[in-house]
Design a protein around this motif. Structure first.
Motif, PDB file in Angstrom:
ATOM      1  N   TRP A   1       0.550  -1.433   0.367  1.00  0.00           N
ATOM      2  CA  TRP A   1       0.153  -0.271   0.291  1.00  0.00           C
ATOM      3  C   TRP A   1       0.999   1.083   0.387  1.00  0.00           C
ATOM      4  O   TRP A   1       0.633   2.167  -0.776  1.00  0.00           O
ATOM      5  CB  TRP A   1      -1.110   0.461   1.612  1.00  0.00           C
ATOM      6  CG  TRP A   1      -1.369   1.823   1.142  1.00  0.00           C
ATOM      7  CD1 TRP A   1      -3.065   1.414   0.695  1.00  0.00           C
ATOM      8  CD2 TRP A   1      -0.986   2.115   1.816  1.00  0.00           C
ATOM      9  NE1 TRP A   1      -3.365   2.487   0.948  1.00  0.00           N
ATOM     10  CE2 TRP A   1      -2.535   2.808   1.918  1.00  0.00           C
ATOM     11  CE3 TRP A   1      -0.605   2.965   2.558  1.00  0.00           C
ATOM     12  CZ2 TRP A   1      -2.124   4.696   1.793  1.00  0.00           C
ATOM     13  CZ3 TRP A   1      -0.247   4.255   3.014  1.00  0.00           C
ATOM     14  CH2 TRP A   1      -1.145   4.968   2.504  1.00  0.00           C
ATOM     15  N   MET A   2       2.036   1.074   0.782  1.00  0.00           N
ATOM     16  CA  MET A   2       2.764   2.546   0.978  1.00  0.00           C
ATOM     17  C   MET A   2       3.909   2.299  -0.788  1.00  0.00           C
ATOM     18  O   MET A   2       3.048   3.670  -0.737  1.00  0.00           O
ATOM     19  CB  MET A   2       3.471   2.288   2.214  1.00  0.00           C
ATOM     20  CG  MET A   2       4.546   3.333   2.178  1.00  0.00           C
ATOM     21  SD  MET A   2       3.353   4.668   3.248  1.00  0.00           S
ATOM     22  CE  MET A   2       3.874   6.255   2.925  1.00  0.00           C
ATOM     23  N   LEU A   3       4.068   1.487  -1.010  1.00  0.00           N
ATOM     24  CA  LEU A   3       4.546   2.058  -2.786  1.00  0.00           C
ATOM     25  C   LEU A   3       3.956   2.612  -3.517  1.00  0.00           C
ATOM     26  O   LEU A   3       4.043   3.749  -4.039  1.00  0.00           O
ATOM     27  CB  LEU A   3       5.136   0.781  -2.672  1.00  0.00           C
ATOM     28  CG  LEU A   3       5.870   0.359  -4.479  1.00  0.00           C
ATOM     29  CD1 LEU A   3       7.082   2.037  -4.133  1.00  0.00           C
ATOM     30  CD2 LEU A   3       6.182  -0.641  -4.317  1.00  0.00           C
ATOM     31  N   SER A   4       2.377   2.135  -3.217  1.00  0.00           N
ATOM     32  CA  SER A   4       1.521   2.305  -4.283  1.00  0.00           C
ATOM     33  C   SER A   4       1.088   4.014  -4.252  1.00  0.00           C
ATOM     34  O   SER A   4       1.177   5.033  -4.821  1.00  0.00           O
ATOM     35  CB  SER A   4       0.274   1.348  -3.851  1.00  0.00           C
ATOM     36  OG  SER A   4      -0.737   1.565  -5.910  1.00  0.00           O
ATOM     37  N   TYR A   5       1.001   4.277  -2.412  1.00  0.00           N
ATOM     38  CA  TYR A   5       0.815   6.022  -2.180  1.00  0.00           C
ATOM     39  C   TYR A   5       2.245   6.411  -2.361  1.00  0.00           C
ATOM     40  O   TYR A   5       1.255   7.577  -3.536  1.00  0.00           O
ATOM     41  CB  TYR A   5       1.120   5.898  -0.661  1.00  0.00           C
ATOM     42  CG  TYR A   5       0.411   7.025   0.037  1.00  0.00           C
ATOM     43  CD1 TYR A   5      -0.922   8.017  -0.010  1.00  0.00           C
ATOM     44  CD2 TYR A   5       1.745   7.215   0.263  1.00  0.00           C
ATOM     45  CE1 TYR A   5      -0.168   9.057   0.454  1.00  0.00           C
ATOM     46  CE2 TYR A   5       1.443   8.643   1.009  1.00  0.00           C
ATOM     47  CZ  TYR A   5       0.369   9.381   0.984  1.00  0.00           C
ATOM     48  OH  TYR A   5       0.944  10.919   1.431  1.00  0.00           O
TER      49      TYR A   5
ATOM     50  N   SER B   1      11.754   8.037 -11.392  1.00  0.00           N
ATOM     51  CA  SER B   1      11.153   7.308 -12.224  1.00  0.00           C
ATOM     52  C   SER B   1      10.507   5.959 -11.057  1.00  0.00           C
ATOM     53  O   SER B   1      10.319   5.929 -10.162  1.00  0.00           O
ATOM     54  CB  SER B   1      12.110   6.521 -13.183  1.00  0.00           C
ATOM     55  OG  SER B   1      12.679   5.286 -12.054  1.00  0.00           O
ATOM     56  N   ALA B   2       9.078   5.436 -12.235  1.00  0.00           N
ATOM     57  CA  ALA B   2       8.194   4.503 -11.460  1.00  0.00           C
ATOM     58  C   ALA B   2       9.536   3.954 -10.541  1.00  0.00           C
ATOM     59  O   ALA B   2       9.412   2.984  -9.082  1.00  0.00           O
ATOM     60  CB  ALA B   2       6.657   4.265 -11.579  1.00  0.00           C
ATOM     61  N   GLU B   3       9.927   3.236 -11.251  1.00  0.00           N
ATOM     62  CA  GLU B   3      10.685   2.169 -11.544  1.00  0.00           C
ATOM     63  C   GLU B   3      11.555   2.283  -9.745  1.00  0.00           C
ATOM     64  O   GLU B   3      12.330   1.584  -9.062  1.00  0.00           O
ATOM     65  CB  GLU B   3      11.438   1.496 -12.853  1.00  0.00           C
ATOM     66  CG  GLU B   3      10.988   0.903 -13.731  1.00  0.00           C
ATOM     67  CD  GLU B   3      10.071   2.025 -14.162  1.00  0.00           C
ATOM     68  OE1 GLU B   3      10.499   2.898 -13.959  1.00  0.00           O
ATOM     69  OE2 GLU B   3       9.066   1.571 -15.371  1.00  0.00           O
ATOM     70  N   GLY B   4      12.618   3.297 -10.308  1.00  0.00           N
ATOM     71  CA  GLY B   4      13.533   4.271  -9.079  1.00  0.00           C
ATOM     72  C   GLY B   4      13.016   3.940  -8.117  1.00  0.00           C
ATOM     73  O   GLY B   4      13.528   3.713  -7.228  1.00  0.00           O
ATOM     74  N   LEU B   5      11.798   4.206  -7.536  1.00  0.00           N
ATOM     75  CA  LEU B   5      11.275   4.784  -6.585  1.00  0.00           C
ATOM     76  C   LEU B   5      10.474   3.308  -6.136  1.00  0.00           C
ATOM     77  O   LEU B   5      11.342   3.195  -4.577  1.00  0.00           O
ATOM     78  CB  LEU B   5      10.018   5.785  -6.984  1.00  0.00           C
ATOM     79  CG  LEU B   5       8.730   5.431  -5.749  1.00  0.00           C
ATOM     80  CD1 LEU B   5       9.616   6.340  -4.499  1.00  0.00           C
ATOM     81  CD2 LEU B   5       7.426   5.942  -5.873  1.00  0.00           C
ATOM     82  N   GLU B   6      10.492   1.861  -6.796  1.00  0.00           N
ATOM     83  CA  GLU B   6      10.222   1.122  -6.554  1.00  0.00           C
ATOM     84  C   GLU B   6      11.707   1.194  -5.515  1.00  0.00           C
ATOM     85  O   GLU B   6      11.614   0.190  -4.748  1.00  0.00           O
ATOM     86  CB  GLU B   6       9.383  -0.061  -7.433  1.00  0.00           C
ATOM     87  CG  GLU B   6       9.486  -1.430  -7.018  1.00  0.00           C
ATOM     88  CD  GLU B   6       9.112  -2.179  -7.935  1.00  0.00           C
ATOM     89  OE1 GLU B   6       8.797  -3.144  -7.574  1.00  0.00           O
ATOM     90  OE2 GLU B   6       8.313  -1.420  -9.182  1.00  0.00           O
TER      91      GLU B   6
ATOM     92  N   GLN C   1       4.122   6.040  -4.853  1.00  0.00           N
ATOM     93  CA  GLN C   1       4.196   6.330  -6.390  1.00  0.00           C
ATOM     94  C   GLN C   1       3.164   6.978  -7.047  1.00  0.00           C
ATOM     95  O   GLN C   1       3.608   7.800  -7.548  1.00  0.00           O
ATOM     96  CB  GLN C   1       4.229   5.087  -6.918  1.00  0.00           C
ATOM     97  CG  GLN C   1       4.623   4.075  -7.160  1.00  0.00           C
ATOM     98  CD  GLN C   1       4.734   2.259  -7.727  1.00  0.00           C
ATOM     99  OE1 GLN C   1       3.480   2.059  -7.427  1.00  0.00           O
ATOM    100  NE2 GLN C   1       6.076   1.932  -8.068  1.00  0.00           N
ATOM    101  N   ARG C   2       1.593   6.920  -6.538  1.00  0.00           N
ATOM    102  CA  ARG C   2       0.832   8.425  -6.616  1.00  0.00           C
ATOM    103  C   ARG C   2       1.565   9.663  -6.183  1.00  0.00           C
ATOM    104  O   ARG C   2       1.227  10.653  -6.959  1.00  0.00           O
ATOM    105  CB  ARG C   2      -0.405   8.370  -6.003  1.00  0.00           C
ATOM    106  CG  ARG C   2      -1.422   6.974  -6.774  1.00  0.00           C
ATOM    107  CD  ARG C   2      -2.828   6.526  -5.945  1.00  0.00           C
ATOM    108  NE  ARG C   2      -2.769   6.130  -4.835  1.00  0.00           N
ATOM    109  CZ  ARG C   2      -2.214   5.249  -4.178  1.00  0.00           C
ATOM    110  NH1 ARG C   2      -2.274   4.283  -4.626  1.00  0.00           N
ATOM    111  NH2 ARG C   2      -2.575   5.519  -2.635  1.00  0.00           N
ATOM    112  N   ALA C   3       2.390  10.344  -5.379  1.00  0.00           N
ATOM    113  CA  ALA C   3       2.882  10.914  -4.820  1.00  0.00           C
ATOM    114  C   ALA C   3       3.988  11.530  -5.746  1.00  0.00           C
ATOM    115  O   ALA C   3       4.412  12.742  -5.496  1.00  0.00           O
ATOM    116  CB  ALA C   3       2.780  10.400  -3.359  1.00  0.00           C
TER     117      ALA C   3
END
Length: 97
Positions: A55-59, A69-74, A61-63
Motif C-alpha cells: 500500500w505504501m509503495l502504491s501511495y 521514475s516509478a522503477e527508481g522509486l520502487e 508512486q501516486r505522490a
C-alpha cells in the motif's frame, strides 16, 4: 575563480544539505519503526506487514511527481525497507533507540 566553479560549489553545498537531511530522516524513520516493533512485540503482532508495504509503495508512486521514475522509486523503497528492517533488528538486539 570562474563563475562556473562558484556554481559547482553552490550546487554541491545544496546536495550536501539534502544528503544530511536524508540521513536525519532515515534516523527518524528508524526510531519510529523501532518504537512500532516494540509495540508489536508486546502485543503479539508480526513485525512485517506486506500488505502495508505494498500500500505504501502504491501511495508513494501516486505522490511521486518525478523526475524519479516509478522503477527508481520502487527500488529506493525496497532498499529503504530492507535497510530499516536490518537496522531495527540490530538495534532491537542491543535494546537501543
Amino acid at each position: 575563480m570562474s563563475p562556473a566553479d562558484e556554481h559547482v560549489r553552490e550546487v554541491r553545498r545544496q546536495i550536501s544539505d539534502v544528503d544530511r537531511s536524508l540521513v536525519e530522516l532515515v534516523n527518524k524513520r528508524l526510531r519510529l519503526v523501532a518504537q512500532l516493533k516494540r509495540y508489536k512485540d508486546e502485543h503479539g503482532i508480526g513485525f512485517v506487514d506486506l500488505a502495508r508495504e505494498e500500500w505504501m509503495l502504491s501511495y508513494l508512486q501516486r505522490a511521486n511527481s518525478g523526475p524519479l521514475s516509478a522503477e527508481g522509486l520502487e527500488s529506493l523503497y525496497h532498499e529503504l525497507l530492507a535497510l530499516t528492517k536490518q537496522e531495527v533488528l540490530t538495534l532491537d538486539g542491543r535494546n537501543q533507540v
